[in-house]
Design a protein around this motif. Structure first.
Motif, PDB file in Angstrom:
ATOM      1  N   LEU A 263      -6.096   9.637   5.479  1.00  0.00           N
ATOM      2  CA  LEU A 263      -4.764  10.089   5.100  1.00  0.00           C
ATOM      3  C   LEU A 263      -4.768  10.919   3.818  1.00  0.00           C
ATOM      4  O   LEU A 263      -3.779  11.586   3.509  1.00  0.00           O
ATOM      5  CB  LEU A 263      -3.842   8.882   4.932  1.00  0.00           C
ATOM      6  CG  LEU A 263      -3.563   8.102   6.221  1.00  0.00           C
ATOM      7  CD1 LEU A 263      -2.852   6.792   5.906  1.00  0.00           C
ATOM      8  CD2 LEU A 263      -2.751   8.937   7.204  1.00  0.00           C
ATOM      9  N   TYR A 264      -5.889  10.897   3.088  1.00  0.00           N
ATOM     10  CA  TYR A 264      -5.971  11.626   1.824  1.00  0.00           C
ATOM     11  C   TYR A 264      -6.730  12.946   1.951  1.00  0.00           C
ATOM     12  O   TYR A 264      -6.965  13.607   0.946  1.00  0.00           O
ATOM     13  CB  TYR A 264      -6.658  10.751   0.765  1.00  0.00           C
ATOM     14  CG  TYR A 264      -5.891   9.490   0.462  1.00  0.00           C
ATOM     15  CD1 TYR A 264      -4.957   9.441  -0.558  1.00  0.00           C
ATOM     16  CD2 TYR A 264      -6.092   8.346   1.225  1.00  0.00           C
ATOM     17  CE1 TYR A 264      -4.245   8.277  -0.818  1.00  0.00           C
ATOM     18  CE2 TYR A 264      -5.382   7.185   0.969  1.00  0.00           C
ATOM     19  CZ  TYR A 264      -4.455   7.162  -0.049  1.00  0.00           C
ATOM     20  OH  TYR A 264      -3.744   6.014  -0.299  1.00  0.00           O
TER      21      TYR A 264
ATOM     22  N   MET B  61      -9.524   3.105   0.939  1.00  0.00           N
ATOM     23  CA  MET B  61      -8.317   3.886   1.173  1.00  0.00           C
ATOM     24  C   MET B  61      -8.649   5.336   1.502  1.00  0.00           C
ATOM     25  O   MET B  61      -8.044   5.942   2.395  1.00  0.00           O
ATOM     26  CB  MET B  61      -7.391   3.808  -0.044  1.00  0.00           C
ATOM     27  CG  MET B  61      -6.802   2.423  -0.306  1.00  0.00           C
ATOM     28  SD  MET B  61      -5.815   1.762   1.082  1.00  0.00           S
ATOM     29  CE  MET B  61      -4.417   2.880   1.082  1.00  0.00           C
TER      30      MET B  61
ATOM     31  N   THR C 295      -9.459   6.132   5.195  1.00  0.00           N
ATOM     32  CA  THR C 295      -8.433   6.147   6.236  1.00  0.00           C
ATOM     33  C   THR C 295      -8.170   7.546   6.764  1.00  0.00           C
ATOM     34  O   THR C 295      -7.601   7.711   7.845  1.00  0.00           O
ATOM     35  CB  THR C 295      -7.107   5.581   5.700  1.00  0.00           C
ATOM     36  OG1 THR C 295      -6.609   6.436   4.661  1.00  0.00           O
ATOM     37  CG2 THR C 295      -7.291   4.164   5.170  1.00  0.00           C
TER      38      THR C 295
ATOM     39  N   LEU D 187      -0.361   4.995  -0.975  1.00  0.00           N
ATOM     40  CA  LEU D 187      -0.313   6.093  -0.008  1.00  0.00           C
ATOM     41  C   LEU D 187       0.533   7.256  -0.513  1.00  0.00           C
ATOM     42  O   LEU D 187       0.419   8.379  -0.006  1.00  0.00           O
ATOM     43  CB  LEU D 187       0.230   5.592   1.322  1.00  0.00           C
ATOM     44  CG  LEU D 187      -0.708   4.660   2.097  1.00  0.00           C
ATOM     45  CD1 LEU D 187       0.047   3.966   3.220  1.00  0.00           C
ATOM     46  CD2 LEU D 187      -1.903   5.426   2.640  1.00  0.00           C
TER      47      LEU D 187
ATOM     48  N   SER E  16       0.814  -1.215   0.000  1.00  0.00           N
ATOM     49  CA  SER E  16       0.000   0.000   0.000  1.00  0.00           C
ATOM     50  C   SER E  16       0.851   1.269   0.000  1.00  0.00           C
ATOM     51  O   SER E  16       0.317   2.365  -0.169  1.00  0.00           O
ATOM     52  CB  SER E  16      -0.931   0.027   1.213  1.00  0.00           C
ATOM     53  OG  SER E  16      -1.915  -0.970   1.116  1.00  0.00           O
TER      54      SER E  16
ATOM     55  N   PRO F 197       2.796   8.738   6.172  1.00  0.00           N
ATOM     56  CA  PRO F 197       2.278   7.624   6.976  1.00  0.00           C
ATOM     57  C   PRO F 197       3.360   6.717   7.543  1.00  0.00           C
ATOM     58  O   PRO F 197       3.141   6.046   8.554  1.00  0.00           O
ATOM     59  CB  PRO F 197       1.391   6.864   5.978  1.00  0.00           C
ATOM     60  CG  PRO F 197       1.044   7.862   4.920  1.00  0.00           C
ATOM     61  CD  PRO F 197       2.228   8.769   4.820  1.00  0.00           C
TER      62      PRO F 197
END
Length: 277
Positions: free
Chosen positions: A231-232, A226, A229, A167, A163, A184
Motif C-alpha cells: 500500500l506504500y 507494513m 503490504t 496507513l 493501523s 485502503p
C-alpha cells in the motif's frame, strides 16, 4: 491440488513492493506480515466448512499462507499471483500458483484434471489496493462454479483499526504518483462491498468481522511488515523509501510497548456471496 487454468482470470495488484521498491518486500510479507491475517483466513474456512469437497482458488494469493491453511483442511487449492517474487515463494511451499490463471503446470499437478472453475474463490488481500475493484470481483466471479461462493475481504471500519493512522502515510504521500486517492478504507464504508457484488450479479450470503491484531517483535519489523503490504508503493515512488520509513516509524510510536514490541488492534470484514447463474 488442482492447477489453475482459468481463462481471463487475473489477480490485479498494482504498485506493490514485491516489484522491488523496497528490497526484501516479498520475503518480509511472507515472514512478517502474512500471519497477521490468519484469524481472517480461519474464520472464513470455519464458516464455510472448507474441506475435502472444496476446490479453492485464491486470487492475489501472495506467498500462499491462506492456501496452505485450506490445504491442511483437505481442500484442493491453487492460486493466482502476478508478482514474481511472491509467486516463487508460494511455489517454494509446494503450491500451484500461476501468474494469470492460464499457466499450465504439466506433470507438476499430480492431482487429476485441471479446473476452469472452483467451488470457492477467495479475494483476501487484493481489494484495498486495487485500481479497479470491479475488475477484481468480475475475475473472481468468472472463476466460480454456478452454485459456488466468492469471499471478499476488506479492512473494517477505520475507527476500529489502529493501523488507520499508520496507513495515512500511504494516503498522504501516494496520490501524486497514482493520480487517484490511496484509500485502503474506501470499501469499508457501508454498502460498498455489496455494490460490488450486485454489479457482478452475485448474491450476498453473510459475512462477519474478525479481529486481526498486527503484532511485531520491534519497530523495525513493524515498518518492514507494513511496507510489505504494497500500500506504500506510490508513497515510496513519490518521496523515497528512507522518508516513508521514517514517517512510518513516527506513526507507529504510539503502539510501541514497554518491551519494544509493537501491537495494533485491527478488524477485518469478509463478505460471502453466491453465484447462482
Amino acid at each position: 491440488m488442482a492447477s489453475v487454468q482459468v481463462p481471463g482470470t487475473t489477480a490485479e495488484r498494482p504498485r506493490t513492493l514485491g516489484g522491488g521498491a523496497a528490497p526484501g518486500g516479498a520475503r518480509d510479507w511472507a515472514e512478517i506480515q502474512e500471519r497477521m491475517l490468519v484469524p481472517l483466513y480461519q474464520a472464513v474456512y470455519e464458516r464455510l466448512e472448507v474441506g475435502p469437497a472444496t476446490s479453492l482458488l485464491g486470487l492475489g494469493c501472495r506467498s500462499g499462507l491462506a492456501l496452505l491453511l485450506a490445504a491442511e483442511r483437505g481442500a484442493q487449492v491453487s492460486g493466482v499471483e502476478p508478482e514474481t517474487e511472491l509467486r516463487e515463494l508460494a511455489r517454494a511451499r509446494g503450491l500451484l500458483v500461476s501468474a494469470d490463471g492460464q499457466e499450465a503446470y504439466g506433470e507438476r499437478t499430480g492431482a487429476g484434471l485441471p479446473r476452469s472453475a472452483h467451488s470457492l474463490v477467495t479475494v483476501f488481500d487484493q481489494l484495498p489496493g486495487a485500481e479497479s475493484p470491479t475488475r477484481v470481483v468480475a475475475a473472481a466471479t468468472g472463476a466460480t462454479l454456478r452454485g459456488g461462493q466468492v469471499v471478499l475481504a476488506v479492512w473494517g471500519p477505520p475507527e476500529r483499526c489502529e493501523s488507520a493512522a499508520v496507513l495515512d502515510v500511504a494516503r498522504r504521500r501516494g496520490q501524486r504518483v497514482t493520480g487517484r486517492p490511496v484509500a485502503p478504507f474506501a470499501l469499508s464504508r457501508p454498502g460498498a462491498v455489496e455494490a460490488l457484488l450486485a454489479g457482478a450479479g452475485l448474491r450476498p450470503a453473510g459475512g462477519g468481522l474478525v479481529s486481526c491484531p498486527f503484532a511485531y517483535a520491534d519497530l523495525e519489523s513493524a515498518v518492514r511488515g507494513m511496507l510489505s503490504t504494497g500500500l506504500y508503493q506510490a508513497a515510496v515512488e513519490d518521496s523515497g523509501l528512507v522518508l516513508v520509513a521514517k514517517e512510518l516509524e513516527e506513526a507507529l510510536h504510539p503502539y510501541v510497548r514497554s518491551d519494544g514490541s509493537v501491537r495494533m488492534s485491527n478488524v477485518f470484514r469478509y463478505v460471502v456471496a453466491e453465484r447462482s447463474w
